[in-house]
Design a protein around this motif. Structure first.
Motif, PDB file in Angstrom:
ATOM      1  N   ASN A  45      82.630  64.221  21.372  1.00 50.99           N
ATOM      2  CA  ASN A  45      84.246  63.292  21.904  1.00 50.99           C
ATOM      3  C   ASN A  45      84.003  63.241  23.183  1.00 50.99           C
ATOM      4  O   ASN A  45      84.576  63.164  23.928  1.00 50.99           O
ATOM      5  N   GLU A 123      87.306  61.955  27.475  1.00 52.40           N
ATOM      6  CA  GLU A 123      87.219  62.638  26.461  1.00 52.40           C
ATOM      7  C   GLU A 123      87.925  61.812  25.195  1.00 52.40           C
ATOM      8  O   GLU A 123      88.529  61.225  25.614  1.00 52.40           O
ATOM      9  N   ARG A 124      87.737  61.655  23.854  1.00 52.62           N
ATOM     10  CA  ARG A 124      87.939  60.942  22.979  1.00 52.62           C
ATOM     11  C   ARG A 124      88.462  61.905  22.171  1.00 52.62           C
ATOM     12  O   ARG A 124      88.328  63.256  21.775  1.00 52.62           O
ATOM     13  N   GLU A 125      89.871  61.823  22.240  1.00 52.39           N
ATOM     14  CA  GLU A 125      90.346  62.579  21.281  1.00 52.39           C
ATOM     15  C   GLU A 125      91.541  62.354  20.509  1.00 52.39           C
ATOM     16  O   GLU A 125      92.635  61.794  21.140  1.00 52.39           O
TER      17      GLU A 125
END
Length: 146
Positions: A45, A123-125
């Motif tokens: 991520n 960031e992948r959230e």
């Protein structure tokens, strides 16, 4: 053979026309090689974009995230270089604008300059409601993913 023709793929790939249009648009980008950059996946991520921006100060760089697009601009101050006479000029001294298409739920979490390199951390959230979940067979309970 630098130009790709995606026309044959339009006939067999349904719903991917937006993807092919983006690929054609990015292939036609005039500033495709400047400034050079790397995209690194640090874990599942977390990502990092590193751009070589030698000659630019932090105040000359602008980083903007707008929906699913990241835009990095470098603006140089106009200088009167009439007094300089270059025998060879290999260092690019021009403004730039580099655009990156971000996936859903990817956001910029920080940026820093180090030794002429601009590092942009992403960031992948994924929201809780969008994360995968297990469904019990012949039951009504939902089990959280492990």
């Amino acid at each position: 053979m630098r130009n790709l023709d995606f026309t044959p793929l339009y006939r067999s790939a349904i719903g991917f026309d937006r993807l092919f249009n983006q690929m054609e648009k990015s292939a036609a980008n005039n500033n495709a090689g400047y400034p050079p950059y790397n995209i690194e996946q640090q874990d599942e991520n977390h990502y990092r974009i590193t751009m070589a921006v030698a000659g630019f100060g932090e105040e000359q760089l602008d980083i903007t995230q707008q929906q699913n697009k990241l835009i990095v601009r470098g603006t140089r101050e106009a200088k009167d270089d009439a007094s300089r006479q270059y025998l060879y000029q290999g260092i690019a001294e021009r403004d730039f604008e580099r655009k990156f298409q971000l996936a859903d739920y990817v956001k910029v979490i920080g940026a820093e300059m180090e030794h002429g390199l601009l590092h942009i951390d992403l960031e992948r959230e994924i929201p809780e409601a969008e994360q995968p979940r297990k469904i019990a067979i012949n039951g009504t309970r939902l089990l959280e993913s492990e």
